[in-house]
Design an enzyme around this catalytic site. Structure first.
Site, PDB file in Angstrom:
ATOM      1  N   ASN A  25      -7.184   8.089  -1.549  1.00 32.45           N
ATOM      2  CA  ASN A  25      -6.240   8.365  -0.453  1.00 32.45           C
ATOM      3  C   ASN A  25      -7.045   8.361   0.846  1.00 32.45           C
ATOM      4  O   ASN A  25      -8.275   8.356   0.824  1.00 32.45           O
ATOM      5  CB  ASN A  25      -5.505   9.695  -0.670  1.00 32.45           C
ATOM      6  CG  ASN A  25      -6.467  10.853  -0.783  1.00 32.45           C
ATOM      7  OD1 ASN A  25      -7.181  11.173   0.170  1.00 32.45           O
ATOM      8  ND2 ASN A  25      -6.528  11.459  -1.950  1.00 32.45           N
ATOM      9  N   VAL A  34      -6.563   8.352 -11.179  1.00 36.26           N
ATOM     10  CA  VAL A  34      -7.805   7.623 -11.401  1.00 36.26           C
ATOM     11  C   VAL A  34      -8.899   8.119 -10.446  1.00 36.26           C
ATOM     12  O   VAL A  34     -10.088   8.142 -10.802  1.00 36.26           O
ATOM     13  CB  VAL A  34      -7.557   6.097 -11.317  1.00 36.26           C
ATOM     14  CG1 VAL A  34      -7.279   5.629  -9.908  1.00 36.26           C
ATOM     15  CG2 VAL A  34      -8.693   5.324 -11.929  1.00 36.26           C
ATOM     16  N   ASP A  35      -8.512   8.546  -9.280  1.00 35.47           N
ATOM     17  CA  ASP A  35      -9.461   9.078  -8.284  1.00 35.47           C
ATOM     18  C   ASP A  35     -10.184  10.303  -8.863  1.00 35.47           C
ATOM     19  O   ASP A  35     -11.428  10.387  -8.833  1.00 35.47           O
ATOM     20  CB  ASP A  35      -8.653   9.449  -7.025  1.00 35.47           C
ATOM     21  CG  ASP A  35      -9.513   9.692  -5.796  1.00 35.47           C
ATOM     22  OD1 ASP A  35     -10.728   9.464  -5.864  1.00 35.47           O
ATOM     23  OD2 ASP A  35      -8.951  10.109  -4.762  1.00 35.47           O
ATOM     24  N   SER A 122      -1.664   2.121  -6.663  1.00 36.15           N
ATOM     25  CA  SER A 122      -0.333   2.539  -6.165  1.00 36.15           C
ATOM     26  C   SER A 122       0.737   2.665  -7.255  1.00 36.15           C
ATOM     27  O   SER A 122       1.878   3.003  -6.939  1.00 36.15           O
ATOM     28  CB  SER A 122       0.193   1.612  -5.046  1.00 36.15           C
ATOM     29  OG  SER A 122      -0.556   1.771  -3.865  1.00 36.15           O
ATOM     30  N   GLY A 124       0.791   4.862  -9.617  1.00 37.56           N
ATOM     31  CA  GLY A 124       0.881   6.235 -10.130  1.00 37.56           C
ATOM     32  C   GLY A 124       1.533   7.138  -9.103  1.00 37.56           C
ATOM     33  O   GLY A 124       2.716   6.971  -8.773  1.00 37.56           O
TER      34      GLY A 124
END
Ligand code: AR6
Length: 173
Positions: A25, A34-35, A122, A124
């Protein structure tokens, strides 16, 4: 020669690719999905690289931009940070999502990576439809002018359902 493009089901943090792409983000300080998984697997050192990168973007990392930082404890040598459009905030332009894929490949080549793994950016928390992400991603990768400087571009999907969508997009010319 041009890169092979394929899709597999798996956890991108375990990828053997030289570079993995993170669906981050604009704050770049980690998050869920995933981040979060990439931050956990790469270790706390990754956050320091994120802070250094963030310092260059006082107004936030722009949607569609891409920048490589070291992969730290990951097998991947680089993590390429990109920020997809957030549909819940009205960010619905496919060009912004395509830019994430195109700019990440440019960045991978710039740092010398030969193989790149992408998640379904994008698809999720940011609320895009998986089929649409798959079509845009495959199209953007196929159009990339740097494809000839890579060996492999791999989409790493977290579910069979999403894998099927990417396989469908890859089978369409
Ligand atoms: N490997 C591969 N794919 C994964 C993994 C993994 N380990 N974990 C999740 N996915 P999301 P976004 C899939 O929400 O929509 C974060 O909080 C997941 O199932 O991670 O771009 C960021 O900090 C989905 O298919 O990314 C941002 O705030 C895909 O990765 C925001 O979420 C993308 O889901 C970004 O949202």
């Amino acid at each position: 020669m041009t890169a092979r493009i394929d899709a597999v089901r798996g956890d991108i943090t375990q990828s053997d690719c030289d570079a993995i792409v993170n669906a981050a983000n604009s704050g770049l300080m980690g998050g869920g999905g995933v981040d979060g998984a990439i931050h956990r697997a790469a270790g706390p050192e990754l956050l320091q690289h994120c802070r250094d990168l963030k310092a260059h973007y006082p107004c936030g990392f722009p949607v569609g931009a891409a920048a490589a930082i070291p992969g730290c404890a990951l097998k991947a040598r680089w993590v390429i940070q990109t920020v997809g459009p957030n549909r819940h905030r009205g960010e619905t332009d496919p060009a912004d999502l395509a830019a994430c894929f195109a700019n990440s490949l440019d960045e991978a080549v710039r740092v010398g990576a030969r193989s790149v793994a992408f998640p379904a950016i994008s698809a999720g928390v940011f609320g895009w439809d998986g089929d649409e992400v798959a079509r845009i991603a495959v199209d953007a990768v196929r159009r990339s002018p740097v494809l000839g400087r890579l060996d492999l571009v791999q989409f790493v999907l977290f579910s069979d359902e999403l894998l099927a969508k990417f396989q469908r997009a890859l089978s369409t010319r």
